[in-house]
Scaffold this motif. Structure first.
Motif, mmCIF file in Angstrom:
data_model
loop_
_atom_site.group_PDB
_atom_site.id
_atom_site.type_symbol
_atom_site.label_atom_id
_atom_site.label_comp_id
_atom_site.label_asym_id
_atom_site.label_seq_id
_atom_site.Cartn_x
_atom_site.Cartn_y
_atom_site.Cartn_z
ATOM 1 N N SER A 267 -3.475 6.389 0.450
ATOM 2 C CA SER A 267 -3.261 4.662 -0.348
ATOM 3 C C SER A 267 -1.777 4.913 0.167
ATOM 4 O O SER A 267 -0.344 4.264 -0.812
ATOM 5 C CB SER A 267 -3.393 5.847 -1.550
ATOM 6 O OG SER A 267 -2.499 6.526 -1.647
ATOM 7 N N LYS A 269 1.510 2.854 1.127
ATOM 8 C CA LYS A 269 1.797 1.334 1.130
ATOM 9 C C LYS A 269 3.084 1.320 1.798
ATOM 10 O O LYS A 269 3.883 2.106 1.878
ATOM 11 C CB LYS A 269 2.062 0.427 -0.198
ATOM 12 C CG LYS A 269 0.331 0.691 -0.729
ATOM 13 C CD LYS A 269 0.478 -0.239 -2.015
ATOM 14 C CE LYS A 269 -0.233 -0.372 -2.652
ATOM 15 N NZ LYS A 269 -0.343 -0.694 -4.182
ATOM 16 N N ASP A 307 -2.973 -5.367 -2.619
ATOM 17 C CA ASP A 307 -2.547 -5.152 -0.931
ATOM 18 C C ASP A 307 -2.094 -3.710 -0.146
ATOM 19 O O ASP A 307 -1.691 -2.882 -1.449
ATOM 20 C CB ASP A 307 -2.566 -6.120 -0.425
ATOM 21 C CG ASP A 307 -1.120 -6.193 -0.477
ATOM 22 O OD1 ASP A 307 -0.242 -6.096 -0.744
ATOM 23 O OD2 ASP A 307 -0.145 -7.667 -0.967
ATOM 24 N N ASP A 308 -1.422 -3.391 0.609
ATOM 25 C CA ASP A 308 -1.009 -2.613 1.241
ATOM 26 C C ASP A 308 0.077 -2.769 1.116
ATOM 27 O O ASP A 308 1.020 -1.883 2.166
ATOM 28 C CB ASP A 308 -1.918 -1.439 2.636
ATOM 29 C CG ASP A 308 -1.303 -2.835 3.632
ATOM 30 O OD1 ASP A 308 -1.448 -4.083 3.313
ATOM 31 O OD2 ASP A 308 -2.241 -2.392 4.635
#
Length: 395
Positions: A267, A269, A307-308
């Motif tokens: 997860s 980012k 998104d990341d």
């Protein structure tokens, strides 16, 4: 289209407060010398305020109207001219929040606002340790938020170095301590111990400003904040420029960039966001001092929050009240724009018709930096705000 009325009356009475960023404390009103090497300077402030506004949803009959106050009392002690102590306590409350002072006397709104020791060292170095107000430049990233009754202070270690026109500051502050515990007494006399913060939260910064030229005064900021609960390690880098190249003309420009990571494992980012702002003003050199000012602020948002990459800029510890309208729709960014960013275009007209009195009119045009999108709606324009302010200096 719905409209809102925002009305506020505020006053500062019995004010002699070095901690107030708007107050000049270079000449204390009262000082007391104890012998040859100890000087005491008390400072106090009482600031009542009445607010009336239609809340932020503008629903009919959902208005807010209340009195509040800030009462401060503090003392500075200077010893041998190089060692200083400051202790400042304050009471912040809304009138009537305690229904019966005979039954409620725990002073929930009473707190230590500042408590620190300051040591003057050779070669322009100064060390300050303890709870203290900290602000850089125009309070865009780190500010005292003095508009609020409680204001902001940090538990921090701070080093200042001044060499001629060059001013530098390094500070470290603990915002959350995992090892902090608090004991409370239950009704049966037993004690319950609870933890302070779930995880450690820290912030540190390096700031430098060169004020050698009236037309150009640059500042640099490097700030690092770590939040172990959110698994965030973030850097904020910025440049701030201001100056007055000719009489009556002032300008400022600033750019901040945030980078780092948030979250862990799959997860995680990357952070890539920015803030850019430009202001320019001109005051006509006549008796009434008419002044015109223009501003443009861009706070980046995220068009794809799944998104990341996090592209939403976080204004951290800013005094946002002074930038994004007095109705305070955008005190907490990015929360108050749902992560879609903010564009604020506007201007000010200010005039002083006679000595001691001034008024100004601000205009803001607010837009999302990225199109606001939900299953029910899409939007870009958030509307306009007009703020009319009048100020009169009684004495």
């Amino acid at each position: 289209m719905k409209t809102a009325c925002f009305f506020l009356i505020t006053a500062a009475l019995l004010t002699a407060s070095p901690s107030d960023v708007s107050a000049k404390d270079d000449k204390p009103l009262v000082s007391l010398s104890l012998g040859e090497h100890i000087q005491l300077v008390p400072h106090l402030q009482y600031r009542p305020r009445f607010e009336f506004h239609g809340r932020k949803d503008f629903d009919t009959g959902d208005s807010y109207k209340a009195f509040s106050h800030r009462a401060r009392l503090g003392l500075d002690a200077t010893i041998l001219k190089w060692f200083k102590l400051r202790v400042q306590v304050q009471d912040v409350r809304t009138w009537g929040e305690e229904l019966n002072t005979l039954g409620d006397y725990v002073a929930d709104g009473f707190d230590v606002h500042q408590a620190y020791a300051e040591i003057g060292c050779p070669y322009g170095l100064k060390v300050r340790i303890g709870r203290q107000e900290i602000a850089f430049d125009n309070h865009r990233i780190v500010g005292t938020v003095n508009w609020t009754q409680q204001a902001r202070a940090f538990d921090a270690i701070r080093l200042d170095y001044n060499w001629g026109k060059l001013n530098t500051t390094i500070f470290y502050s603990k915002l959350g301590e995992n090892e902090a515990y608090q004991a409370t007494t239950n009704a049966d006399g037993s004690k319950t111990t609870t933890k302070g913060a779930e995880e450690d939260i820290d912030v540190g910064a390096l700031w430098a400003r060169y004020a050698g030229f009236k037309a150009l005064q640059p500042s640099l900021l490097l700030l690092f904040d770590r939040n172990n609960l959110a698994k965030r390690n973030r850097f904020t880098l910025g440049l701030y420029l201001k100056g007055s190249p000719i009489t009556g003309l002032t300008y400022s420009g600033e750019f901040y960039f945030q980078t780092g990571t948030q979250g862990g494992g799959t997860s995680e980012k990357n952070i890539s966001s920015f803030l850019a702002a430009l202001r320019a003003g001109y005051q006509i050199q006549v008796k009434t001092k008419p002044q015109f000012e223009f501003w443009f602020d861009y706070v980046s948002g995220d068009d794809d929050q799944s998104d990341d990459t996090i592209k939403t800029f976080d204004t951290l510890f800013a005094t946002n009240h002074k930038f994004y309208g007095y109705m305070d729709f955008f005190l907490n960014l990015p929360k108050h724009t749902a992560g879609f960013g903010l564009i604020d275009v506007g201007g000010r007209f200010k005039m002083s018709p006679f000595k001691g009195f001034a008024f100004w009119l601000d205009w803001h045009w607010f837009n999302f930096a990225e199109e606001y999108r939900t299953a029910e709606a899409r939007a870009r324009n958030m509307g306009h705000e007009f703020d009319l302010v009048a100020a009169y200096k009684v004495n």
